[in-house]
Write a protein that holds these residues in place. Structure first.
Motif, PDB file in Angstrom:
ATOM      1  N   GLN A 766      31.830  -9.769 -11.411  1.00 27.24           N
ATOM      2  CA  GLN A 766      32.932  -9.252 -10.584  1.00 27.24           C
ATOM      3  C   GLN A 766      34.278  -9.808 -11.060  1.00 27.24           C
ATOM      4  O   GLN A 766      35.287  -9.089 -11.102  1.00 27.24           O
ATOM      5  N   LEU A 767      34.306 -11.083 -11.426  1.00 26.67           N
ATOM      6  CA  LEU A 767      35.551 -11.691 -11.899  1.00 26.67           C
ATOM      7  C   LEU A 767      36.002 -11.076 -13.207  1.00 26.67           C
ATOM      8  O   LEU A 767      37.206 -10.851 -13.415  1.00 26.67           O
ATOM      9  N   TRP A 768      35.069 -10.785 -14.089  1.00 25.48           N
ATOM     10  CA  TRP A 768      35.425 -10.139 -15.352  1.00 25.48           C
ATOM     11  C   TRP A 768      36.018  -8.750 -15.082  1.00 25.48           C
ATOM     12  O   TRP A 768      36.985  -8.348 -15.740  1.00 25.48           O
ATOM     13  N   ALA A 769      35.441  -8.033 -14.149  1.00 25.74           N
ATOM     14  CA  ALA A 769      35.961  -6.696 -13.830  1.00 25.74           C
ATOM     15  C   ALA A 769      37.388  -6.775 -13.296  1.00 25.74           C
ATOM     16  O   ALA A 769      38.219  -5.909 -13.577  1.00 25.74           O
ATOM     17  N   LEU A 770      37.683  -7.828 -12.537  1.00 24.46           N
ATOM     18  CA  LEU A 770      39.027  -7.977 -11.969  1.00 24.46           C
ATOM     19  C   LEU A 770      40.047  -8.448 -13.002  1.00 24.46           C
ATOM     20  O   LEU A 770      41.250  -8.397 -12.748  1.00 24.46           O
ATOM     21  N   ALA A 771      39.572  -8.918 -14.172  1.00 21.14           N
ATOM     22  CA  ALA A 771      40.483  -9.459 -15.197  1.00 21.14           C
ATOM     23  C   ALA A 771      40.919  -8.422 -16.214  1.00 21.14           C
ATOM     24  O   ALA A 771      41.617  -8.756 -17.172  1.00 21.14           O
ATOM     25  N   GLU A 772      40.520  -7.162 -16.031  1.00 19.85           N
ATOM     26  CA  GLU A 772      40.924  -6.133 -16.988  1.00 19.85           C
ATOM     27  C   GLU A 772      42.424  -5.855 -16.880  1.00 19.85           C
ATOM     28  O   GLU A 772      43.048  -6.122 -15.849  1.00 19.85           O
ATOM     29  N   VAL A 773      43.007  -5.320 -17.960  1.00 18.11           N
ATOM     30  CA  VAL A 773      44.421  -4.951 -17.942  1.00 18.11           C
ATOM     31  C   VAL A 773      44.602  -3.775 -16.992  1.00 18.11           C
ATOM     32  O   VAL A 773      43.915  -2.755 -17.106  1.00 18.11           O
ATOM     33  N   ARG A 774      45.515  -3.918 -16.047  1.00 21.91           N
ATOM     34  CA  ARG A 774      45.687  -2.919 -15.003  1.00 21.91           C
ATOM     35  C   ARG A 774      46.986  -2.124 -15.189  1.00 21.91           C
ATOM     36  O   ARG A 774      47.626  -2.175 -16.219  1.00 21.91           O
ATOM     37  N   GLN A 775      47.339  -1.418 -14.117  1.00 25.97           N
ATOM     38  CA  GLN A 775      48.536  -0.597 -14.126  1.00 25.97           C
ATOM     39  C   GLN A 775      49.753  -1.412 -14.550  1.00 25.97           C
ATOM     40  O   GLN A 775      49.862  -2.597 -14.268  1.00 25.97           O
ATOM     41  N   GLN A 776      50.658  -0.735 -15.242  1.00 25.67           N
ATOM     42  CA  GLN A 776      51.897  -1.357 -15.724  1.00 25.67           C
ATOM     43  C   GLN A 776      51.624  -2.507 -16.694  1.00 25.67           C
ATOM     44  O   GLN A 776      52.431  -3.430 -16.821  1.00 25.67           O
ATOM     45  N   GLU A 777      50.466  -2.478 -17.396  1.00 23.68           N
ATOM     46  CA  GLU A 777      50.187  -3.484 -18.428  1.00 23.68           C
ATOM     47  C   GLU A 777      50.148  -4.899 -17.831  1.00 23.68           C
ATOM     48  O   GLU A 777      50.593  -5.860 -18.436  1.00 23.68           O
ATOM     49  N   VAL A 778      49.607  -4.997 -16.637  1.00 19.70           N
ATOM     50  CA  VAL A 778      49.536  -6.261 -15.895  1.00 19.70           C
ATOM     51  C   VAL A 778      48.084  -6.720 -15.826  1.00 19.70           C
ATOM     52  O   VAL A 778      47.160  -5.910 -15.727  1.00 19.70           O
ATOM     53  N   VAL A 779      47.889  -8.035 -15.878  1.00 18.23           N
ATOM     54  CA  VAL A 779      46.575  -8.641 -15.724  1.00 18.23           C
ATOM     55  C   VAL A 779      46.591  -9.518 -14.469  1.00 18.23           C
ATOM     56  O   VAL A 779      47.549 -10.261 -14.239  1.00 18.23           O
ATOM     57  N   LEU A 780      45.535  -9.405 -13.680  1.00 21.21           N
ATOM     58  CA  LEU A 780      45.367 -10.305 -12.531  1.00 21.21           C
ATOM     59  C   LEU A 780      44.831 -11.632 -13.071  1.00 21.21           C
ATOM     60  O   LEU A 780      43.650 -11.949 -12.975  1.00 21.21           O
ATOM     61  N   SER A 781      45.736 -12.421 -13.658  1.00 17.11           N
ATOM     62  CA  SER A 781      45.326 -13.647 -14.345  1.00 17.11           C
ATOM     63  C   SER A 781      44.723 -14.678 -13.409  1.00 17.11           C
ATOM     64  O   SER A 781      43.997 -15.575 -13.847  1.00 17.11           O
ATOM     65  N   ALA A 782      44.992 -14.551 -12.123  1.00 14.18           N
ATOM     66  CA  ALA A 782      44.364 -15.459 -11.161  1.00 14.18           C
ATOM     67  C   ALA A 782      42.848 -15.357 -11.220  1.00 14.18           C
ATOM     68  O   ALA A 782      42.141 -16.312 -10.872  1.00 14.18           O
ATOM     69  N   SER A 783      42.312 -14.221 -11.667  1.00 13.83           N
ATOM     70  CA  SER A 783      40.860 -14.084 -11.774  1.00 13.83           C
ATOM     71  C   SER A 783      40.294 -15.042 -12.823  1.00 13.83           C
ATOM     72  O   SER A 783      39.168 -15.525 -12.681  1.00 13.83           O
ATOM     73  N   LEU A 784      41.069 -15.321 -13.876  1.00 12.50           N
ATOM     74  CA  LEU A 784      40.626 -16.296 -14.883  1.00 12.50           C
ATOM     75  C   LEU A 784      40.598 -17.700 -14.290  1.00 12.50           C
ATOM     76  O   LEU A 784      39.706 -18.497 -14.595  1.00 12.50           O
ATOM     77  N   ALA A 785      41.577 -17.993 -13.437  1.00 13.46           N
ATOM     78  CA  ALA A 785      41.588 -19.298 -12.773  1.00 13.46           C
ATOM     79  C   ALA A 785      40.395 -19.432 -11.832  1.00 13.46           C
ATOM     80  O   ALA A 785      39.740 -20.486 -11.767  1.00 13.46           O
ATOM     81  N   ILE A 786      40.080 -18.374 -11.097  1.00 12.01           N
ATOM     82  CA  ILE A 786      38.960 -18.449 -10.148  1.00 12.01           C
ATOM     83  C   ILE A 786      37.631 -18.523 -10.895  1.00 12.01           C
ATOM     84  O   ILE A 786      36.673 -19.151 -10.406  1.00 12.01           O
ATOM     85  N   GLU A 787      37.553 -17.932 -12.087  1.00 15.58           N
ATOM     86  CA  GLU A 787      36.346 -18.114 -12.892  1.00 15.58           C
ATOM     87  C   GLU A 787      36.194 -19.578 -13.308  1.00 15.58           C
ATOM     88  O   GLU A 787      35.089 -20.124 -13.337  1.00 15.58           O
ATOM     89  N   SER A 788      37.302 -20.239 -13.624  1.00 14.53           N
ATOM     90  CA  SER A 788      37.245 -21.676 -13.905  1.00 14.53           C
ATOM     91  C   SER A 788      36.789 -22.451 -12.684  1.00 14.53           C
ATOM     92  O   SER A 788      36.035 -23.427 -12.791  1.00 14.53           O
TER      93      SER A 788
END
Length: 794
Positions: A766-788
């Protein structure tokens, strides 16, 4: 140990360094070579006497203005009106050079060191040169900014590690008004950068007024160019602040603008139109045409008059030889001069160009492609191709600069730039015997050819070790490698950015996982090509190692801000405060490299750069966010949201625009993503707290507070997004943040509990799915932190 946590720990951190910082509270950047604390304090009061000795009049005015500006914001301190060119023992603040500068223009490789002594009796800033005084002034200004009623007594003895510490500003892709460039020069001075590399000509425009060839600025600039008066004004402005200005006149390629103005100088007949797209284009100057050399000589003469620096950058990069190959005149010229191919013709052209430059007492400077043993040793080569190229250049007896890894037009973590050292390149050592495996992989990119390579991993008592080769470059050791369950992770720095492989190696015929380039995930494919146990087979390697004799040939480096997706309204936001970290890498001793210590000071620089220098990175974000919503809207909602998201890093944004047909000069650059910094410092702080979970209860509380702030922001944020057409496509991203916060709550609630381990694989998916590049070329980088966080809690 968790990979994200390990990133924050430097193996070379010095206990003495932290003791210095704690004792002096020295939120300084770049950090000085030596600080010695002493007993007592110097009180900051009204009416302090300033004496300037052996300082030229323009710089005396500048020094006094900067001190008055700093002290005007100070609660108690002020300068007296008195000022003198003669030393007076009653001065509380003495600033002295050994002698007045012979020229108002900064000279290459002058002594830039200084000595700053703070005692209970006063402040003494001394240096051999005015340039040293200016560097010491910037340290003093930072100390004043971070002090209240007194300065701690101390002695700072400081000097730069490299003599060339530059910033390239591209004024071609998007025109940068003079005032915006002046503001960056003020920032450069504060960061002790000493070269402005001004990119003035390219395919998309000609930005310099020319008397000899006026159609250049009249037909090929869209009316956006710098007059001769403006250029001289900027050169003088920079000189007062100790900064040299080196212009770039791109030859023989990147010549589309020249082709519009003077098509008769190009290798194939036109007509040509202004180039609006980004990329590498075909127009090349015609080396067989004598008028081309008349043209170049006239332009070099004009540049020599405008720019007194001894270096002139001729570009020389990305020469597409198609026009030369198709031109009968060029082919005949090559036969006449016995030139075997286009590379030989390019070198021949550069030889003639070098002779023209020498006639104006100019030293040739250019990108990697100009490097050739047939050129004299006094040329300077700037490497955009990386440390392999720079090492070869330096070992061959040529001087060079590093820009790979300092491309700040790419959003990248500041730690990536901070680790990037012009004279240090990691070479692999033999892997320890163990269970080893070797894999081949392919990583498709969004634009251009795929990245291919091989990696070898060895698991032994020493842990997981490995080497990797990308695109047939030198073999590199993995900086970090670990296994978490059935997931194997390793990483290294590449020309693309910090590159982390996250792989499942359970199927020899099908490599699964992802590659994170910065925060942007890329798919990959591959298969295992060999495995074994015991001694790891030696991998063929012809790595070029920098010789000790060649180290002095590396003069330093330059950050580059190419302007394909940068405009004046977000220029500061793209550069600051992370440019301080690059400046520190080029100024401070190599041993100063702990990332926690760097970020501690960078966060202080975030505010100092704004209120202490006048840079507009914070203002540009606020104004940008305000432009996206109604006048009465609360932009703090977007500011909080922006803590959890980032621009897609590396050149991902560029490549997405290319795929969408938007990679051109008319593309909008005023969306939400365009007002995000390169890196969320809030996420840096969050990751630092996560690295201490679960042992540190205060860190856990800090994490919960951050997540709670984001959660509380969500209802009003989503309402704001719904009300703004400019933000409408961010609605899915806001909903993804809701999902992420729920996952974070689950992980924290079950931290180190057996049930978390049972859910780990599903949570990670689920975290990997949330880390994909989204609208306006934005990444929900907080998902990488929560994976840590998940890894810490397992």
């Amino acid at each position: 140990m968790n990979l994200a946590r390990t990133l924050l720990i430097s193996l070379l951190a010095s206990a003495a360094l932290f003791a210095q910082a704690a004792t002096t509270n020295a939120q300084l950047m770049p950090y000085p070579a030596r600080i010695t604390t002493e007993e007592g304090h110097f009180p900051l009061t009204q009416g302090m006497k300033l004496e300037l000795v052996n300082i030229s009049a323009p710089r005396s005015r500048y020094i006094r203005e900067r001190l008055e500006q700093a002290l005007y914001q100070h609660p108690v301190a002020r300068l007296s009106k008195e000022n003198s060119g003669q030393q007076q023992t009653t001065a509380q603040l003495l600033i002295q050079a050994d002698k007045i500068a012979a020229s108002p223009i900064p000279q290459f490789n002058q002594n830039e060191g200084y000595r700053l002594a703070v005692s209970p009796d006063g402040i003494r800033l001394t240096a051999e040169t005015e340039l040293g005084v200016l560097n010491g002034l910037q340290t003093l200004l930072q100390l004043l900014y971070n002090s209240d009623k007194a300065l701690t007594a101390m002695l700072i003895e400081d000097r730069p590690r490299f003599p060339w510490r530059g910033l390239l500003i591209d004024s071609v892709r998007h025109f940068m008004p003079l005032e915006d460039i002046k503001r960056q020069i003020e920032g450069m001075a504060a960061a002790k950068l000493n070269v402005l590399h001004w990119h003035l000509t390219d395919d998309q425009g000609w930005r310099v007024e020319s008397s000899a060839y006026p159609k250049l600025h009249k037909l090929a600039s869209d009316g956006q160019y710098y007059s001769r008066v403006q250029i001289k004004e900027l050169v003088e402005f920079a000189a007062v602040r100790g900064i040299r200005v080196v212009p770039e006149l791109d030859l023989p390629g990147h010549a589309s603008a020249i082709a519009v103005a003077y098509p008769e100088l190009i290798s194939l007949p036109g007509p040509y139109q202004m180039q609006r797209h980004w990329g590498v284009f075909e127009p090349l100057l015609d080396p067989s045409n004598p008028k081309v050399y008349d043209f170049i000589e006239a332009l070099v003469g004009e540049f020599a008059e405008l720019f007194p620096d001894p270096f002139l950058h001729i570009g020389g990069d990305e020469v597409n030889p198609a026009q030369w190959q198709q031109s009968k005149a060029v082919q005949a010229y090559m036969q006449q001069h016995k030139l075997a191919d286009s590379d030989a013709l390019h070198t021949h052209f550069n030889q003639k160009l070098q002779q023209i430059l020498a006639g104006f007492d100019k030293r040739m400077m250019g990108w990697d492609e100009i490097f050739h043993p047939d050129l004299p040793k006094d040329i300077l080569v700037q490497s955009w191709r990386g440390l392999d190229s720079l090492t070869e250049i330096a070992n061959s007896g040529y001087q060079g600069l590093l820009s790979t890894g300092f491309y700040v037009d790419q959003p990248q973590p500041t730690t990536y730039h901070y680790r990037n050292d012009p004279t240090e390149q990691a070479h692999p050592t033999p892997l320890p015997p163990g269970k080893w495996q070797r894999w081949q992989f392919t990583m498709p990119r969004l634009k251009g050819s795929a990245v291919t390579g091989e990696f070898t991993l060895s698991e032994s008592e020493a842990g997981l070790k490995g080497n990797i080769r990308l695109n047939n470059q030198s073999l590199r050791p993995l900086r970090l490698a670990e296994q978490t369950g059935n997931l194997t992770r390793f990483e290294l720095d590449t020309w693309m950015g910090p590159t982390r492989f996250e792989l499942y190696l359970d199927n020899a015929d099908k490599l699964r996982g992802r590659v994170l380039v910065g925060n942007a995930p890329y798919a990959l494919s591959g298969h295992r090509i060999d495995k074994g146990e015991g001694q790891v087979p030696t991998e063929a390697e012809a790595a070029v190692t920098l010789t000790e004799a060649a180290r002095d040939n590396i003069l330093g480096g330059e950050a580059t801000i190419w302007a394909e997706i940068v405009m004046p309204h977000n220029l500061d936001l793209r550069l600051w405060p992370r440019l301080f970290a690059i400046a520190e890498r080029l100024w401070s001793p190599a041993e100063i490299q702990d990332p926690d210590f760097m970020y501690q000071r960078l966060m202080a620089m975030q505010q100092y750069a704004d209120t202490g220098i006048g840079l507009q990175h914070n203002q540009q974000q606020r104004q940008g966010f305000a432009s996206l919503v109604a006048e009465s809207a609360d932009i703090r909602l977007l500011e909080v949201f922006s803590q959890a998201v980032e621009q897609a890093q590396y050149y991902t944004r560029h490549h997405l625009k290319y795929q969408a047909g938007n990679y051109h000069q008319q593309e909008r650059l005023n969306r939400f993503v365009d007002f995000l910094p390169a890196e969320s410092l809030a996420l840096v702080t969050l990751n630092q707290a996560i690295s201490k979970v679960p042992e540190d209860k205060e860190a856990v509380a800090q994490i919960r507070a951050t997540l709670a702030k984001w959660q509380q922001n969500q209802p009003a944020l989503k309402k704001l997004i719904a009300q703004s057409s400019e933000l409408a496509d961010l609605q899915p991203l806001a909903e993804d943040l809701d999902k992420l916060l729920a996952l974070a709550d689950t992980i924290l609630g079950q931290c180190r509990q057996p049930e978390l381990s049972e859910q780990a694989a599903a949570l990670r998916e689920q975290l990997w799915a949330l880390a994909e590049v989204r609208q306006q070329e934005v990444v929900l980088s907080a998902s990488l932190a929560i994976e840590s966080l998940l890894d810490q809690c397992l």
